[in-house]
Design a protein around this motif. Structure first.
Motif, short mmCIF file in Angstrom:
data_model
loop_
_atom_site.label_atom_id
_atom_site.label_comp_id
_atom_site.label_asym_id
_atom_site.label_seq_id
_atom_site.Cartn_x
_atom_site.Cartn_y
_atom_site.Cartn_z
N LEU A 204 14.08 -1.73 0.21
CA LEU A 204 12.93 -1.37 1.04
C LEU A 204 11.65 -1.88 0.37
O LEU A 204 10.78 -2.45 1.04
N GLY A 205 11.54 -1.66 -0.94
CA GLY A 205 10.39 -2.19 -1.66
C GLY A 205 10.34 -3.71 -1.59
O GLY A 205 9.27 -4.31 -1.41
N PHE A 206 11.50 -4.34 -1.69
CA PHE A 206 11.59 -5.78 -1.61
C PHE A 206 11.19 -6.25 -0.20
O PHE A 206 10.46 -7.24 -0.05
N SER A 207 11.64 -5.52 0.83
CA SER A 207 11.30 -5.87 2.21
C SER A 207 9.80 -5.72 2.46
O SER A 207 9.21 -6.48 3.23
N TYR A 208 9.20 -4.73 1.81
CA TYR A 208 7.75 -4.55 1.93
C TYR A 208 7.02 -5.80 1.42
O TYR A 208 6.10 -6.30 2.06
N PHE A 209 7.46 -6.31 0.29
CA PHE A 209 6.85 -7.52 -0.25
C PHE A 209 7.11 -8.72 0.67
O PHE A 209 6.25 -9.59 0.82
N ARG A 210 8.30 -8.77 1.25
CA ARG A 210 8.60 -9.85 2.19
C ARG A 210 7.63 -9.82 3.37
O ARG A 210 7.16 -10.86 3.83
N SER A 211 7.35 -8.63 3.87
CA SER A 211 6.43 -8.52 5.00
C SER A 211 5.02 -8.98 4.60
O SER A 211 4.32 -9.62 5.39
N CYS A 212 4.62 -8.67 3.36
CA CYS A 212 3.30 -9.10 2.87
C CYS A 212 3.24 -10.62 2.77
O CYS A 212 2.23 -11.24 3.13
N LEU A 213 4.31 -11.23 2.27
CA LEU A 213 4.35 -12.69 2.16
C LEU A 213 4.32 -13.33 3.54
O LEU A 213 3.60 -14.31 3.77
N THR A 214 5.10 -12.79 4.48
CA THR A 214 5.16 -13.35 5.83
C THR A 214 3.79 -13.33 6.49
O THR A 214 3.36 -14.32 7.10
N GLU A 215 3.08 -12.21 6.36
CA GLU A 215 1.76 -12.10 6.96
C GLU A 215 0.77 -13.05 6.28
O GLU A 215 -0.06 -13.68 6.95
N SER A 216 0.85 -13.17 4.95
CA SER A 216 -0.05 -14.07 4.23
C SER A 216 0.21 -15.52 4.63
O SER A 216 -0.73 -16.31 4.79
N GLU A 217 1.48 -15.89 4.78
CA GLU A 217 1.81 -17.26 5.18
C GLU A 217 1.22 -17.60 6.54
O GLU A 217 0.73 -18.72 6.76
N LYS A 218 1.28 -16.65 7.48
CA LYS A 218 0.70 -16.89 8.81
C LYS A 218 -0.78 -17.20 8.69
O LYS A 218 -1.30 -18.11 9.35
N ARG A 219 -1.47 -16.44 7.87
CA ARG A 219 -2.92 -16.63 7.73
C ARG A 219 -3.25 -17.91 6.98
O ARG A 219 -4.22 -18.59 7.31
N ILE A 220 -2.45 -18.25 5.97
CA ILE A 220 -2.70 -19.47 5.21
C ILE A 220 -2.49 -20.70 6.09
O ILE A 220 -3.20 -21.70 5.96
N ARG A 221 -1.53 -20.64 7.01
CA ARG A 221 -1.30 -21.76 7.92
C ARG A 221 -2.52 -22.01 8.82
O ARG A 221 -2.80 -23.14 9.21
N LEU A 222 -3.25 -20.96 9.14
CA LEU A 222 -4.49 -21.10 9.92
C LEU A 222 -5.67 -21.49 9.03
O LEU A 222 -6.58 -22.20 9.45
N PHE A 223 -5.63 -21.00 7.79
CA PHE A 223 -6.71 -21.26 6.84
C PHE A 223 -6.76 -22.73 6.42
O PHE A 223 -7.85 -23.29 6.24
N THR A 227 -10.03 -25.14 6.45
CA THR A 227 -10.62 -25.66 5.22
C THR A 227 -10.70 -27.18 5.26
O THR A 227 -11.70 -27.78 4.82
N GLU A 228 -9.66 -27.84 5.78
CA GLU A 228 -9.66 -29.30 5.85
C GLU A 228 -10.76 -29.80 6.78
O GLU A 228 -11.38 -30.84 6.52
N GLU A 229 -11.03 -29.04 7.85
CA GLU A 229 -12.13 -29.38 8.74
C GLU A 229 -13.46 -29.31 7.98
O GLU A 229 -14.34 -30.17 8.14
N GLY A 249 -7.42 -25.82 -4.96
CA GLY A 249 -7.17 -24.46 -4.48
C GLY A 249 -6.08 -24.43 -3.43
O GLY A 249 -5.19 -23.57 -3.46
N LEU A 250 -6.11 -25.39 -2.50
CA LEU A 250 -5.07 -25.47 -1.47
C LEU A 250 -3.71 -25.75 -2.09
O LEU A 250 -2.69 -25.18 -1.66
N GLN A 251 -3.69 -26.60 -3.11
CA GLN A 251 -2.44 -26.89 -3.80
C GLN A 251 -1.91 -25.65 -4.52
O GLN A 251 -0.70 -25.38 -4.52
N ILE A 333 -12.56 -17.13 -2.08
CA ILE A 333 -11.22 -17.73 -2.11
C ILE A 333 -10.92 -18.39 -3.46
O ILE A 333 -9.89 -18.10 -4.09
N LEU A 334 -11.79 -19.24 -3.93
CA LEU A 334 -11.48 -20.00 -5.15
C LEU A 334 -11.47 -19.16 -6.42
O LEU A 334 -10.61 -19.39 -7.29
#
Length: 353
Positions: A204-223, A227-229, A249-251, A333-334
């Protein structure tokens, strides 16, 4: 949503309430939970900000933003050098060293800090977050259900239902499979529900972290395109130093996400392999591996979540002028991103060794 009453004085309950959803955060610790002597502090929270510093948040609203102060500056804020306040500040400075304020990290950290904390029953996710994690838990519970029921077992609404059902199974086939599982684990049938509770808590604790990573990845894909613009804008395209810092930073972001994802994939595979030949020793090793890297992984994910929660709040439509983007990248961010990537590299190296 029911508030959680916590805190007490020598003469009786303090009567402070804490919204249970506050316990779903990696970066926020409600101070009403702690054995602080300065009652005015209990209304606030200790948070990790976008620069990855631990600060006391005095207020937060949509118009004024977040009012933050370092623990060392609290005597000036309260215009006091009372010994009780100084004692509380010392406690907050010790908590500032904790990398993440998720409930799983706090359960361990608060025991190790030995600060007189008693409200361990409050360190749990809200019912809403627990239900949300069901989708992430399915990967880890499906092998159990298939083994015991030879089918999906979709009639069991949650992992807790499964554990409770196995305390008094009403089918001979399930009981026989429980006996075989008990033999594999070198334990008794009556101990299986407790074993599954430990298994569930671990993942459950591991799944909680998975949910945090999933949400962060969604936002980074938009970010990233946002940033490139900006990098193609007149304010940035001829600034070589700025280009280098932002691209680096992106790397770093990409490196962090890929590294954490690889570690999670490893544990996904390990949980599946465990059920192919479950033993008490193989579970002990698997649980130990997850537990040992939990706090450090939490600190990395906390950094990602804080930064991109703030980006989503400030730029909800993914727009913003070039100067405003520059100021946000440079201030929120940086800072700390390179250190976050270095922390993840250390975790990955220890994990691989």
């Amino acid at each position: 949503m029911s508030p959680l009453k916590v805190g007490a004085t020598e003469s009786g309950p303090v009567g402070l309430t804490i919204d249970t959803t506050e316990m779903d955060s990696l970066h926020r610790l409600p101070l009403g939970l702690l054995p602080l002597k300065t009652q005015a502090l209990k209304r606030h929270s200790l948070i990790k900000n976008a620069q990855l510093n631990s600060v006391v948040e005095l207020f937060r609203d949509g118009e004024s933003g977040s009012g933050q102060i370092r623990p060392d500056s609290l005597p000036g804020h309260f215009n006091s050098s009372d010994p009780e306040l100084l004692s509380d500040i010392a406690m907050l400075k010790r908590l500032a060293a904790v990398g993440s304020y998720d409930v799983y990290t706090l359960r361990v950290a608060l025991r190790e800090l030995d600060i007189g904390f008693e409200h361990y029953d409050a360190l749990k996710l809200s019912p809403e977050k627990y239900r949300e994690l069901t989708q992430f838990m399915k990967h880890y519970t499906r092998p159990i259900i298939r083994r015991l029921f030879a089918k999906d077992g979709t009639q069991l609404e949650s992992y807790g239902n499964l554990v409770e059902y196995l305390r008094n199974p009403d089918r001979d086939t399930v009981l026989k499979e429980l006996e075989r599982l008990a033999a594999d684990l070198d334990t008794s049938v009556s101990s299986i529900p407790r074993f599954l509770e430990n298994y569930g808590d671990t993942f459950l604790g591991f799944s909680y972290f998975r949910s945090c990573l999933t949400e962060s990845e969604k936002r980074i894909r938009l970010f990233r395109p946002w940033t490139e613009e900006f990098l193609r804008s007149p304010i940035a395209r001829d600034n070589a130093s700025l280009q280098t810092r932002v691209v680096h930073g992106l790397q770093s972001l990409q490196e962090i996400v890929e590294s954490v994802r690889q570690r999670f994939t490893y544990f996904d595979q390990s949980s599946t392999e465990f059920w192919e030949n479950p033993t008490a020793e193989s579970f002990r090793c698997l649980r130990s591996q997850i537990t040992e890297q939990h706090a450090s992984t939490g600190s990395v994910l906390c950094g990602l979540v804080v930064k991109f929660n703030l980006w989503t709040e400030r730029f909800s439509n993914h727009g913003g002028g070039h100067q405003r983007r520059l100021e946000f990248l440079e201030s929120e961010i940086l800072p700390g991103l390179t250190a976050l990537a270095e922390t993840e590299r250390r975790i990955a190296n220890r994990f691989q060794n």
